[in-house]
Design an enzyme around this catalytic site. Structure first.
Site, PDB file in Angstrom:
ATOM      1  N   GLU A 258      11.506  -3.281  13.017  1.00 24.70           N
ATOM      2  CA  GLU A 258      10.861  -2.027  13.414  1.00 24.70           C
ATOM      3  C   GLU A 258       9.542  -2.009  12.666  1.00 24.70           C
ATOM      4  O   GLU A 258       9.506  -1.710  11.479  1.00 24.70           O
ATOM      5  CB  GLU A 258      11.717  -0.824  13.001  1.00 24.70           C
ATOM      6  CG  GLU A 258      13.095  -0.800  13.607  1.00 24.70           C
ATOM      7  CD  GLU A 258      13.081  -0.660  15.108  1.00 24.70           C
ATOM      8  OE1 GLU A 258      12.056  -0.205  15.660  1.00 24.70           O
ATOM      9  OE2 GLU A 258      14.077  -1.028  15.745  1.00 24.70           O
ATOM     10  N   CYS A 297       6.443   6.299  11.242  1.00 25.86           N
ATOM     11  CA  CYS A 297       6.224   5.189  12.168  1.00 25.86           C
ATOM     12  C   CYS A 297       5.956   5.694  13.579  1.00 25.86           C
ATOM     13  O   CYS A 297       5.315   5.021  14.373  1.00 25.86           O
ATOM     14  CB  CYS A 297       7.436   4.273  12.165  1.00 25.86           C
ATOM     15  SG  CYS A 297       8.966   5.150  12.500  1.00 25.86           S
TER      16      CYS A 297
HETATM   17  P1  NAP Z   1       5.753  -3.052   4.060  1.00 26.29           P
HETATM   18  O1  NAP Z   1       4.730  -3.174   2.994  1.00 26.29           O
HETATM   19  O2  NAP Z   1       5.679  -3.998   5.180  1.00 26.29           O
HETATM   20  O3  NAP Z   1       7.148  -3.159   3.301  1.00 26.29           O
HETATM   21  C1  NAP Z   1       8.342  -2.986   4.024  1.00 26.29           C
HETATM   22  C2  NAP Z   1       9.493  -3.522   3.211  1.00 26.29           C
HETATM   23  O4  NAP Z   1       9.384  -4.942   3.110  1.00 26.29           O
HETATM   24  C3  NAP Z   1       9.543  -3.010   1.769  1.00 26.29           C
HETATM   25  O5  NAP Z   1      10.876  -2.802   1.403  1.00 26.29           O
HETATM   26  C4  NAP Z   1       8.946  -4.164   0.988  1.00 26.29           C
HETATM   27  O6  NAP Z   1       9.361  -4.175  -0.352  1.00 26.29           O
HETATM   28  C5  NAP Z   1       9.521  -5.319   1.748  1.00 26.29           C
HETATM   29  N1  NAP Z   1       8.837  -6.579   1.530  1.00 26.29           N
HETATM   30  C6  NAP Z   1       7.521  -6.802   1.511  1.00 26.29           C
HETATM   31  N2  NAP Z   1       7.299  -8.108   1.307  1.00 26.29           N
HETATM   32  C7  NAP Z   1       8.505  -8.702   1.203  1.00 26.29           C
HETATM   33  C8  NAP Z   1       8.934 -10.038   0.960  1.00 26.29           C
HETATM   34  N3  NAP Z   1       8.065 -11.031   0.816  1.00 26.29           N
HETATM   35  N4  NAP Z   1      10.257 -10.271   0.899  1.00 26.29           N
HETATM   36  C9  NAP Z   1      11.159  -9.293   1.048  1.00 26.29           C
HETATM   37  N5  NAP Z   1      10.803  -8.012   1.267  1.00 26.29           N
HETATM   38  C10 NAP Z   1       9.488  -7.726   1.345  1.00 26.29           C
HETATM   39  O7  NAP Z   1       5.773  -1.608   4.686  1.00 26.29           O
HETATM   40  P2  NAP Z   1       5.735  -0.219   3.939  1.00 26.29           P
HETATM   41  O8  NAP Z   1       4.389  -0.062   3.346  1.00 26.29           O
HETATM   42  O9  NAP Z   1       6.919  -0.033   3.067  1.00 26.29           O
HETATM   43  O10 NAP Z   1       5.920   0.775   5.148  1.00 26.29           O
HETATM   44  C11 NAP Z   1       4.871   1.184   5.956  1.00 26.29           C
HETATM   45  C12 NAP Z   1       4.915   0.445   7.258  1.00 26.29           C
HETATM   46  O11 NAP Z   1       6.201   0.562   7.824  1.00 26.29           O
HETATM   47  C13 NAP Z   1       3.984   1.040   8.283  1.00 26.29           C
HETATM   48  O12 NAP Z   1       3.269   0.005   8.890  1.00 26.29           O
HETATM   49  C14 NAP Z   1       4.898   1.715   9.289  1.00 26.29           C
HETATM   50  O13 NAP Z   1       4.398   1.756  10.597  1.00 26.29           O
HETATM   51  C15 NAP Z   1       6.115   0.900   9.206  1.00 26.29           C
HETATM   52  N6  NAP Z   1       7.290   1.655   9.556  1.00 26.29           N
HETATM   53  C16 NAP Z   1       7.903   1.374  10.735  1.00 26.29           C
HETATM   54  C17 NAP Z   1       9.027   2.076  11.100  1.00 26.29           C
HETATM   55  C18 NAP Z   1       9.742   1.797  12.379  1.00 26.29           C
HETATM   56  O14 NAP Z   1      10.858   2.266  12.559  1.00 26.29           O
HETATM   57  N7  NAP Z   1       9.166   1.075  13.308  1.00 26.29           N
HETATM   58  C19 NAP Z   1       9.549   3.062  10.270  1.00 26.29           C
HETATM   59  C20 NAP Z   1       8.893   3.326   9.081  1.00 26.29           C
HETATM   60  C21 NAP Z   1       7.769   2.606   8.733  1.00 26.29           C
HETATM   61  P3  NAP Z   1       8.384  -3.749  -1.536  1.00 26.29           P
HETATM   62  O15 NAP Z   1       8.105  -2.306  -1.369  1.00 26.29           O
HETATM   63  O16 NAP Z   1       9.181  -4.039  -2.741  1.00 26.29           O
HETATM   64  O17 NAP Z   1       7.157  -4.580  -1.390  1.00 26.29           O
END
Ligand code: NAP
Length: 676
Positions: A258, A297
């Site tokens: 997602e 999101c």
């Molecule tokens: P993100 O930076 O992509 O991080 C998402 C998750 O991935 C976090 O738990 C992060 O952990 C983890 N992660 C990052 N790099 C990783 C790696 N190399 N290995 C394992 N895990 C890793 O996103 P975010 O800033 O938390 O959230 C914002 C984004 O989420 C926005 O783009 C939004 O559109 C999207 N979103 C989408 C939905 C949906 O349902 N489609 C819902 C909510 C949010 P760390 O925090 O520890 O880096």
């Protein structure tokens, strides 16, 4: 101020942060409030623990047992939610935001609990779809079954919904019978940790079913097998990186994503200023821009309105935005809190600047806006920012750059086809809303834009009072979207549960299918008990137990009497000549409902007994007409038993009506509620 040490829960132990821990700051003050992460976490031990302890414990339960567990867990969380609210303010969220995150997550669990009991069997195997007839005589047939994966589900969540994000994935995972390792985003993991602590303290979840990684995931993804599943929520960039992992690709590990999305809202050409739809549109856009400070999101990033209405839309949205009180989320008057961190603020401002290269900012100045009760320099506050793009057909950032904050761009369209073209430029979105009172426009947009969206939300004066809001994913409906939205499809009731199960086609004899599916399949063994099945309790009845009735002849008098008595004088039952002109009838025929009524009279045991009520019929089919002079007989077989309460259970009976030549004339499932 004490700095909170956010622990992981691994193989039954709480592990404090250690080497590799990261600082977490308050969204309001910028102070370090917590640390999380531990490079020494043994990911292999966690995976083994889930696979060997949590998985078997969950799989030993039926779908109904797991559904009851979800309900108990949700109610337990509800009793303890105040502590979660209190902690969540530091993420920048207001009390209204907490309701979406915390109560929304609990509500999602309750829906899955209810669907699990209503739509899934009280068994360990889920039957998917109908029987496929593969042979002439019915001795070899096919059916699909779903059984839980025997590995572990890794849930990687985004920062914006530390509770809902976890619970909406846990509910279908646990219902399927699969243990989970939850990895929340580090920025808000302290809220998730508290929620996990509350759930574990309840002792409702079997040992090993739930583990938590606070901080980095290490190399966990490198150790996954075909029995594991990853459900990711976050940015499209992270999704791409994670789904490219060689173990995930090499072992065909299920990966649901997602990701981010440039969701849009279209104001219908009929919904001009002065209509209830126009006001509704402005209200929804404002709500989507400001809830969770736009860190949703599903938030509306692109506002698509008829060209002549653009100025009015800008003015109406700006007026509402100007009244929005931004500040410390702990204050009751605050309507919009802060972004989760200063890094997030930097990111949002950078992305807004990119959008600014193609669009003019018409509301909101990040250098000059009012904040109540908090320090603008230290907290991660930004104002809502509205942009106007005059050339949306050639713009790219406007349709492709997600500023994950209170940032939206308005653009005009000339006709419905143009609106469809613009909305689809998001290259795959979670949701688009269309505010129109014209079903023709709604239909045109559904056909033109559905393929680019996971959800289309239509709203107008008729539905607005009860509608659930553009931004709310609902547990009953799928959440996800194609393309840049990740290609995932979470939630959606039992559909969401199936992501954690393997569908297997079973080709076998009827007896084998009955044994596997715990539902009697026509053609498999029947047996009689000397006592009438209606005199036997739910517990005494056995699958396959059958009653065969003697035949009953249908007379012309029966047909005429039934017609007169019920008022159903349809010509096929009354007029032999007219019935013959109908391609389906040989002449005047008996009413299907007459046959059903006779069948009930033929198999019933009239005295008071364990059958409490007839609760319905499923899959009724009339297969061959019955004429006066024909006779029918009934076969009534116990097909399935489902416990409903501790006093009674539902019995599903397979009923077949055959004529004097043993041809099936009607078939259905009869449902009764029986006492134990
Ligand atoms: P993100 O930076 O992509 O991080 C998402 C998750 O991935 C976090 O738990 C992060 O952990 C983890 N992660 C990052 N790099 C990783 C790696 N190399 N290995 C394992 N895990 C890793 O996103 P975010 O800033 O938390 O959230 C914002 C984004 O989420 C926005 O783009 C939004 O559109 C999207 N979103 C989408 C939905 C949906 O349902 N489609 C819902 C909510 C949010 P760390 O925090 O520890 O880096």
């Amino acid at each position: 101020m004490t700095i909170r040490e956010v622990s992981s829960f691994a193989a039954g132990q709480w592990i404090l942060p250690c080497r590799g821990a990261r600082n977490i700051t308050s969204a309001i003050s910028g102070d370090v409030i917590a640390t999380a992460g531990n490079d020494n976490l043994s990911v292999q031990t966690m995976l083994d623990y889930a696979r060997t302890v949590g998985g078997p414990a969950l799989r030993a339960l039926t779908f109904h047992d797991r559904a009851k567990m979800l309900k108990a867990l949700a109610l337990h969380l509800r009793d303890h939610r105040q502590a979660i609210y209190d902690l969540s303010f530091d993420t920048g969220a207001t009390q209204s935001d907490h309701l979406i995150d915390v109560d929304g997550g609990i509500g999602t669990m309750l829906v899955f609990a209810s669907k699990g009991r209503k739509e899934m069997p009280d068994a360990q195997v889920y039957l998917d779809g109908e029987i496929e007839h593969l042979s002439h005589n019915g001795t070899f047939i096919g059916h699909h079954i779903c059984t839980p994966l025997q590995g572990v589900a890794i849930h990687i969540n985004a920062f914006n919904f530390p509770v809902w994000g976890m619970l909406e994935k846990l509910a279908p995972t646990f219902l399927a019978g699969v243990p989970a390792i939850v990895k929340p985003a580090t920025n808000s993991c302290y809220v998730t940790e508290l929620c996990v602590k509350i759930m574990l303290a309840s002792e409702i979840i079997p040992t090993g079913a739930l583990q938590l990684v606070s901080g980095g995931l290490g190399d966990m993804l490198d150790h996954l097998t075909c029995q594991d599943a990853v459900a990711f929520t976050g940015s499209a960039d992270t999704a791409l990186k994670l789904r490219s992992n060689s173990s995930i690709l090499g072992n065909s590990v299920r990966f649901t994503s997602e990701a981010d999305s440039l969701n849009a809202s279209i104001l219908g050409p009929d919904a001009l200023p002065g209509t209830p739809e126009f006001d509704l549109f402005v209200k929804e856009v404002h709500r989507e821009m400001t809830t969770k400070a736009g860190q949703k999101c599903t938030a509306i990033r692109r506002i698509i309105a008829p060209e002549p209405a653009i100025d009015a839309v800008i003015e109406a949205i700006s007026t509402r935005l100007s009244k929005t009180i931004i500040g410390d989320p702990r204050l009751d008057i605050t309507q919009m809190g802060a972004l989760v961190s200063s890094d997030q603020k930097r990111d949002v401002l950078e992305k807004a600047s990119l959008i600014g290269t193609e669009a003019e900012r018409v509301f909101g100045d990040p250098e000059n806006f009012n904040i109540v009760g908090a320090d603008a320099e230290r907290g991660a506050f930004v104002p809502p920012m509205l942009y106007h793009c005059a050339k949306p057909d050639t713009a790219t950032h406007v349709h492709g750059t997600e500023a994950f904050g209170p940032v939206s761009t308005i653009m005009g369209y000339s006709d419905t086809a143009h609106a469809i073209k613009l909305v689809n430029k998001g290259q795959g979105s979670l949701v688009a809303s269309v505010i129109t009172h014209d079903p023709k426009i709604a239909c045109e947009i559904a056909i033109g834009a559905a393929a680019f969206h996971g959800r289309l939300y239509f709203n107008n004066r008729d539905s607005m009072k009860e509608s659930t809001g553009h931004g709310s994913p609902l547990p009953h409906l799928t959440h996800g979207g194609p393309g840049r939205a990740g290609g995932g499809e979470e939630l959606g009731g039992v559909r969401g549960v199936k992501h954690y199960m393997q569908r297997t086609s079973i080709q076998a004899s009827p007896d084998i299918l009955t044994a596997i599916g715990k539902k009697w399949v026509p053609g498999s063994k029947e047996f009689q008990d000397p006592s009438h099945p209606f005199t036997r309790t739910f517990s005494e009845l056995n699958i396959g137990e059958t009653l065969n009735t003697p035949p009953r002849k249908i007379t012309l008098n029966d047909i005429a009497h039934f017609a007169e008595f019920t008022g159903d004088t349809f010509y096929a039952h009354m007029d032999d000549e007219a019935a013959r002109r109908n391609p389906f009838f040989p002449g005047r025929v008996a009413h299907g409902y007459l046959l059903l009524s006779f069948a009930a009279g033929m198999f019933v045991e009239p005295n008071e007994g364990p059958v409490l009520a007839n609760t319905g019929l499923n899959g009724l089919r009339f297969m061959k007409p019955v004429s006066a002079g024909d006779s029918i007989k009934v076969r009534l077989t116990v097909a399935k038993k489902t416990r409903r309460t501790d006093k009674y259970g539902e019995v599903c009976w397979h009923v077949t009506l055959t004529n004097q030549d043993d041809e099936i004339v009607a078939e259905y499932e009869l449902l009764t509620m029986n006492s134990y």
